[in-house]
Design an enzyme around this catalytic site. Sequence first.
Site, short mmCIF file in Angstrom:
data_model
loop_
_atom_site.label_atom_id
_atom_site.label_comp_id
_atom_site.label_asym_id
_atom_site.label_seq_id
_atom_site.Cartn_x
_atom_site.Cartn_y
_atom_site.Cartn_z
N LYS A 22 46.38 -32.52 104.03
CA LYS A 22 46.07 -31.49 103.22
C LYS A 22 44.54 -31.30 102.69
O LYS A 22 43.79 -30.04 102.80
CB LYS A 22 46.95 -31.59 102.13
CG LYS A 22 46.30 -30.76 100.50
CD LYS A 22 47.20 -31.21 99.61
CE LYS A 22 46.56 -32.09 98.69
NZ LYS A 22 45.31 -31.64 97.49
N ASN A 23 44.01 -32.07 102.55
CA ASN A 23 42.44 -32.26 101.75
C ASN A 23 41.36 -31.93 103.06
O ASN A 23 40.30 -31.43 102.96
CB ASN A 23 42.28 -33.39 101.57
CG ASN A 23 42.93 -33.53 100.15
OD1 ASN A 23 43.46 -32.32 99.50
ND2 ASN A 23 43.10 -34.79 99.42
N CYS A 117 45.13 -30.64 90.00
CA CYS A 117 45.81 -31.86 89.30
C CYS A 117 44.88 -32.25 87.97
O CYS A 117 43.67 -32.13 88.19
CB CYS A 117 45.90 -33.12 90.02
SG CYS A 117 47.16 -32.73 91.36
N ARG A 122 36.74 -32.20 85.73
CA ARG A 122 36.79 -32.40 87.20
C ARG A 122 35.42 -31.16 87.29
O ARG A 122 35.62 -30.16 87.64
CB ARG A 122 37.76 -31.86 88.04
CG ARG A 122 38.98 -33.04 87.87
CD ARG A 122 40.04 -32.70 88.79
NE ARG A 122 39.84 -33.00 89.97
CZ ARG A 122 40.81 -32.85 90.95
NH1 ARG A 122 42.15 -32.24 90.71
NH2 ARG A 122 40.65 -33.06 92.28
N ASP A 309 43.88 -41.39 95.78
CA ASP A 309 45.37 -40.66 96.04
C ASP A 309 46.30 -41.57 96.17
O ASP A 309 47.49 -40.97 95.90
CB ASP A 309 44.99 -39.67 96.93
CG ASP A 309 44.13 -38.66 96.72
OD1 ASP A 309 43.60 -37.84 97.40
OD2 ASP A 309 43.50 -38.68 95.61
N ARG A 401 52.99 -29.40 96.46
CA ARG A 401 51.70 -28.89 96.71
C ARG A 401 51.11 -29.67 98.01
O ARG A 401 50.32 -29.27 98.74
CB ARG A 401 50.70 -29.23 95.56
CG ARG A 401 50.77 -28.19 94.49
CD ARG A 401 49.75 -28.28 93.49
NE ARG A 401 48.57 -28.31 94.03
CZ ARG A 401 47.63 -28.90 93.34
NH1 ARG A 401 47.75 -29.75 92.29
NH2 ARG A 401 46.44 -29.17 94.21
C1 EPZ Z 1 39.00 -34.39 96.49
O1 EPZ Z 1 38.78 -33.90 95.10
C2 EPZ Z 1 40.56 -34.34 96.75
N1 EPZ Z 1 40.98 -32.90 96.44
C3 EPZ Z 1 41.52 -35.01 95.73
O2 EPZ Z 1 42.71 -35.01 96.15
C4 EPZ Z 1 40.80 -36.56 95.78
O3 EPZ Z 1 41.43 -37.49 95.08
C5 EPZ Z 1 39.38 -36.77 95.60
O4 EPZ Z 1 38.65 -35.68 96.55
C6 EPZ Z 1 38.72 -38.12 95.85
O5 EPZ Z 1 39.01 -38.45 97.25
C7 EPZ Z 1 40.88 -32.00 97.49
O6 EPZ Z 1 40.21 -32.47 98.50
C8 EPZ Z 1 41.42 -30.89 97.39
P1 EPZ Z 1 35.61 -35.56 94.29
P2 EPZ Z 1 37.70 -33.74 94.20
O7 EPZ Z 1 34.57 -34.43 94.02
O8 EPZ Z 1 36.59 -33.08 95.45
C9 EPZ Z 1 33.34 -36.29 90.03
C10 EPZ Z 1 45.01 -35.07 95.84
O9 EPZ Z 1 45.74 -35.73 95.45
N2 EPZ Z 1 32.36 -34.96 90.35
O10 EPZ Z 1 35.26 -36.61 95.03
O11 EPZ Z 1 37.78 -32.86 93.05
C11 EPZ Z 1 34.82 -35.91 89.76
O12 EPZ Z 1 35.00 -35.51 88.53
C12 EPZ Z 1 43.78 -34.77 95.37
O13 EPZ Z 1 44.90 -34.67 97.30
C13 EPZ Z 1 31.40 -34.53 89.40
O14 EPZ Z 1 31.16 -35.55 88.43
O15 EPZ Z 1 36.98 -35.02 94.24
C14 EPZ Z 1 35.26 -37.22 90.16
O16 EPZ Z 1 35.14 -38.41 89.09
C15 EPZ Z 1 43.48 -35.27 93.96
N3 EPZ Z 1 30.95 -33.57 89.93
C16 EPZ Z 1 34.68 -37.88 91.30
O17 EPZ Z 1 33.32 -37.04 91.16
C17 EPZ Z 1 31.14 -32.79 91.03
O18 EPZ Z 1 30.55 -31.81 91.10
C18 EPZ Z 1 35.32 -37.63 92.48
O19 EPZ Z 1 35.29 -36.36 92.63
C19 EPZ Z 1 32.19 -33.27 91.60
C20 EPZ Z 1 32.92 -34.54 91.41
#
Ligand code: EPZ
Length: 434
Positions: A22-23, A117, A122, A309, A401
């Site tokens: 998916k991702n 989610c 986020r 995840d 999803r």
């Molecule tokens: C991706 O989310 C995945 N979603 C998530 O999968 C996954 O849990 C996550 O990466 C971590 O592996 C998709 O790929 C669509 P991050 P993303 O940016 O990109 C903070 C699932 O269940 N952050 O790595 O949103 C953020 O708040 C979903 O498949 C900032 O502060 O994750 C978090 O605490 C859930 N500023 C941490 O970084 C930013 O600009 C990691 O977020 C971006 C992120």
Amino acid sequence: MTKYLIEGGHPLHGTIEISGAKNAAVAIIPAALLVDGVCRIENVPQISDVTLILQILRELGADIKTVNRTTVDVDCSHIRNRQVPYELARKIRASYYLVGALLGRFGWAEVPLPGGCNLGGRPIDQHIKGFVAMGAEVDVRNGLIYAQVPGRGCLAGGQVYLDIVSVGATMNIMLAAALAEGMTVIENAAKEPHIVDLANFLNSMGCRVKGAGTDVIRIFGRDYLHGANYTVIPDQIETGTLMIAAAATHGDVELTGCIPTHMEALSAKLLEMGARVTESDDTLRVRGTLCGYRGVNIKTQVYPGFPTDLQQPMSALLCTAVGTSTVVENIFETRFRHLAEMERMGARVRIYEQTAVIEGVPQLHGAAVEATDLRAGAALVIAGLAARGTTEISQIQFIERGYEDLVGKLRAVGADIQMVDVPVEAAENEAQIS
Ligand code: EPZ
């Protein structure tokens, strides 16, 4: 309203073919916007997040052809509309990739803030930091992200050090950098398998991306990218979810078409608990044990650490492990909402900020529970499969999803799970009672 109805206690036995990731797919499909031509993308999972991202591309003017169940041809030669539909984009997290792709291709993007989610705040500040480093002006107002290169020129290569390791920001900056003038360097980059997959897709289109899978990625922007044929990697999180389900039901399941090296953090924990995990080529076999699992401690980390995840599905197994287990969620602010639902099934949990302490109980019992997000829903499915009695899971749209035909795959290995339609009035009455 549709729900899952599960009769627990049936060990899973058999073989399951893993679907595309998916991702990875939700970033690779928008990447086709960078190309004035056709991209054939194979092993695309049949899940609602992918359906939605394809629908958004159609709204922008892309020509999308379904070649077969898991293969699409995406032709973005005639993108005529650059305003992403608000109601579609706000439903998924991955809509933020449209900013990087549209900004990279056209020097301009207007995209609704993403949904996804509810895992706490986020933000997308790191995405914006990357775009600004490449010369874009970015403003967020009225629920929209406005990004543009002054004078509608094209982006210039830049250097960005991510303040926090972010999967989305890493991928989004790669998308924007693919057609930028010069080299872009991302430091403190995320290293997840889907980041390498996106890099491989961009390289198959004629881009030069070096270092994906390490914490420094260099993207050498090109003037032009050509169409490509590409196969999405298997889903690391679906693989892990089904591995845990096999262990939780004390079954014996082979997962084929997966990449065992992506699963090492989970495999190690399952072995530590007493399950048996063996691997060969593209297959993982998980066998449960009847003498009870040892409780373990989980700390979620960026790849190759234990994936956030899989923390929720894993907690379903820890609920009946012998002794006390702890789960520390280091990536997201709020990723324990499934535990309250598991307490309805007899789980014994205490939460202290980012740490959940789980006291193992001999057996969970079935109950009516509600999925609060995608992986929480998967955790409740695992709990229901292992529990004694009947479990009814509502809000299953979250689960749909991210898992292709989860009910069909589980039934094929002996699970007593079915989708049932509950009349709306009955569901409303139930909601009033609860
Ligand atoms: C991706 O989310 C995945 N979603 C998530 O999968 C996954 O849990 C996550 O990466 C971590 O592996 C998709 O790929 C669509 P991050 P993303 O940016 O990109 C903070 C699932 O269940 N952050 O790595 O949103 C953020 O708040 C979903 O498949 C900032 O502060 O994750 C978090 O605490 C859930 N500023 C941490 O970084 C930013 O600009 C990691 O977020 C971006 C992120």
